[in-house]
Design a protein around this motif. Structure first.
Motif, short mmCIF file in Angstrom:
data_model
loop_
_atom_site.label_atom_id
_atom_site.label_comp_id
_atom_site.label_asym_id
_atom_site.label_seq_id
_atom_site.Cartn_x
_atom_site.Cartn_y
_atom_site.Cartn_z
N ILE A 1 0.74 -1.28 0.16
CA ILE A 1 -0.14 -0.03 0.12
C ILE A 1 0.73 1.29 -0.16
CG2 ILE A 1 -1.64 1.37 1.55
CD1 ILE A 1 -2.88 -1.21 2.03
N ASP A 2 2.02 1.26 0.85
CA ASP A 2 2.92 2.60 0.73
C ASP A 2 3.45 2.72 -0.64
OD1 ASP A 2 2.61 2.91 3.30
OD2 ASP A 2 4.25 1.93 4.23
N ALA A 3 3.80 1.44 -1.25
CA ALA A 3 4.42 1.63 -2.79
C ALA A 3 3.64 2.19 -3.46
CB ALA A 3 4.92 0.31 -2.92
N THR A 4 2.16 1.75 -3.45
CA THR A 4 0.97 2.18 -4.42
C THR A 4 0.73 3.71 -3.99
OG1 THR A 4 0.11 0.21 -4.35
CG2 THR A 4 -1.27 1.72 -5.06
N MET A 5 0.66 4.18 -2.84
CA MET A 5 0.38 5.47 -2.35
C MET A 5 1.60 6.38 -2.88
SD MET A 5 -1.36 5.08 1.23
CE MET A 5 -0.50 6.34 1.99
N GLN A 6 2.87 5.99 -2.94
CA GLN A 6 3.98 6.79 -3.18
C GLN A 6 4.06 6.83 -4.93
OE1 GLN A 6 5.78 8.52 -1.66
NE2 GLN A 6 4.49 7.82 0.27
N ALA A 7 3.54 5.62 -5.44
CA ALA A 7 3.30 5.61 -7.23
C ALA A 7 2.24 6.79 -7.45
CB ALA A 7 3.04 4.40 -7.52
N LEU A 8 1.07 6.85 -6.54
CA LEU A 8 0.17 7.80 -6.97
C LEU A 8 0.56 9.16 -6.75
CD1 LEU A 8 -2.87 6.25 -5.55
CD2 LEU A 8 -2.74 6.68 -7.85
N ILE A 9 1.29 9.51 -5.65
CA ILE A 9 1.86 10.91 -5.48
C ILE A 9 2.80 11.06 -6.65
CG2 ILE A 9 3.25 12.25 -3.76
CD1 ILE A 9 1.96 10.83 -1.68
N ALA A 10 3.44 10.18 -7.00
CA ALA A 10 4.77 10.60 -8.00
C ALA A 10 4.12 10.81 -9.24
CB ALA A 10 5.75 9.41 -8.05
N SER A 11 2.68 10.31 -9.72
CA SER A 11 2.15 10.61 -10.97
C SER A 11 1.46 11.93 -11.01
CB SER A 11 0.94 9.76 -11.14
OG SER A 11 -0.12 9.85 -10.21
N ASP A 12 1.42 12.61 -9.80
CA ASP A 12 0.96 14.04 -9.73
C ASP A 12 2.02 15.08 -9.46
OD1 ASP A 12 -0.43 16.55 -8.87
OD2 ASP A 12 -2.39 15.32 -8.86
N THR A 13 2.35 15.93 -10.26
CA THR A 13 3.37 16.93 -9.84
C THR A 13 2.95 17.80 -8.66
OG1 THR A 13 2.70 18.46 -11.68
CG2 THR A 13 4.53 16.95 -12.13
N GLY A 14 2.01 18.35 -8.72
CA GLY A 14 1.60 19.08 -7.30
C GLY A 14 1.66 18.40 -5.94
N LEU A 15 1.24 16.98 -6.04
CA LEU A 15 1.14 16.43 -4.88
C LEU A 15 2.71 16.11 -4.55
CD1 LEU A 15 -1.44 13.79 -5.17
CD2 LEU A 15 -1.49 15.78 -3.54
N MET A 16 3.64 15.86 -5.72
CA MET A 16 4.95 15.32 -5.41
C MET A 16 5.60 16.56 -4.88
SD MET A 16 6.81 12.89 -5.59
CE MET A 16 8.79 12.58 -5.29
N GLU A 17 5.54 17.68 -5.23
CA GLU A 17 6.08 19.22 -4.98
C GLU A 17 5.67 19.34 -3.43
OE1 GLU A 17 5.31 23.69 -5.94
OE2 GLU A 17 5.90 22.27 -7.57
#
Length: 128
Positions: A67-83
């Motif tokens: 789940i942690d890996a999936t959440m990090q992948a979701l965040i990485a797919s959105d530049t605003g969230l990653m920032e």
């Protein structure tokens, strides 16, 4: 009257935030399962009864990691969230898990003015 006020429309949260929230709810359930399995493991006196909580703990740990890996992948797919994640992680005392939870629970974080954030946190002065 409504035409003179012209309130600003609220921006809908992206689908990624809803997915993050769902994953976070499931992760919190797994944390409760892990705590229960650890308690059962401490209470079990027989070898047979110790095997099941041990297996459950291993399964829960694998699921949490996934789940942690999936959440990090979701965040990485959105530049605003990653920032915003990188800003939150740069704050001393906030881990990657805590920052991810903040992004899922409070998606408007980083988009509010100081007064709006204070009102959201319940810190704004209110006359009574």
């Amino acid at each position: 009257m409504g035409a003179t006020l012209q309130p600003e429309p609220t921006v809908a949260q992206p689908e990624v935030v809803a997915d993050l929230r769902d994953l976070l709810v499931f992760r919190r359930g797994l944390i409760k399962d892990r705590t229960a399995a650890r308690t059962r493991l401490k209470m079990a006196r027989q070898v047979v009864l110790r095997r099941f909580p041990t297996q459950r703990l291993a399964q829960v740990e694998r699921q949490i990691a996934r789940i942690d890996a999936t959440m990090q992948a979701l965040i990485a797919s959105d530049t605003g969230l990653m920032e915003r994640l990188s800003i939150l992680v740069s704050i001393p005392g906030i881990s990657l898990v805590s920052a991810t939870a903040l992004l899922a629970d409070v998606p408007e974080l980083g988009n509010l003015s100081g007064k709006e954030a204070a009102a959201l946190a319940g810190l704004a002065p209110i006359s009574r």
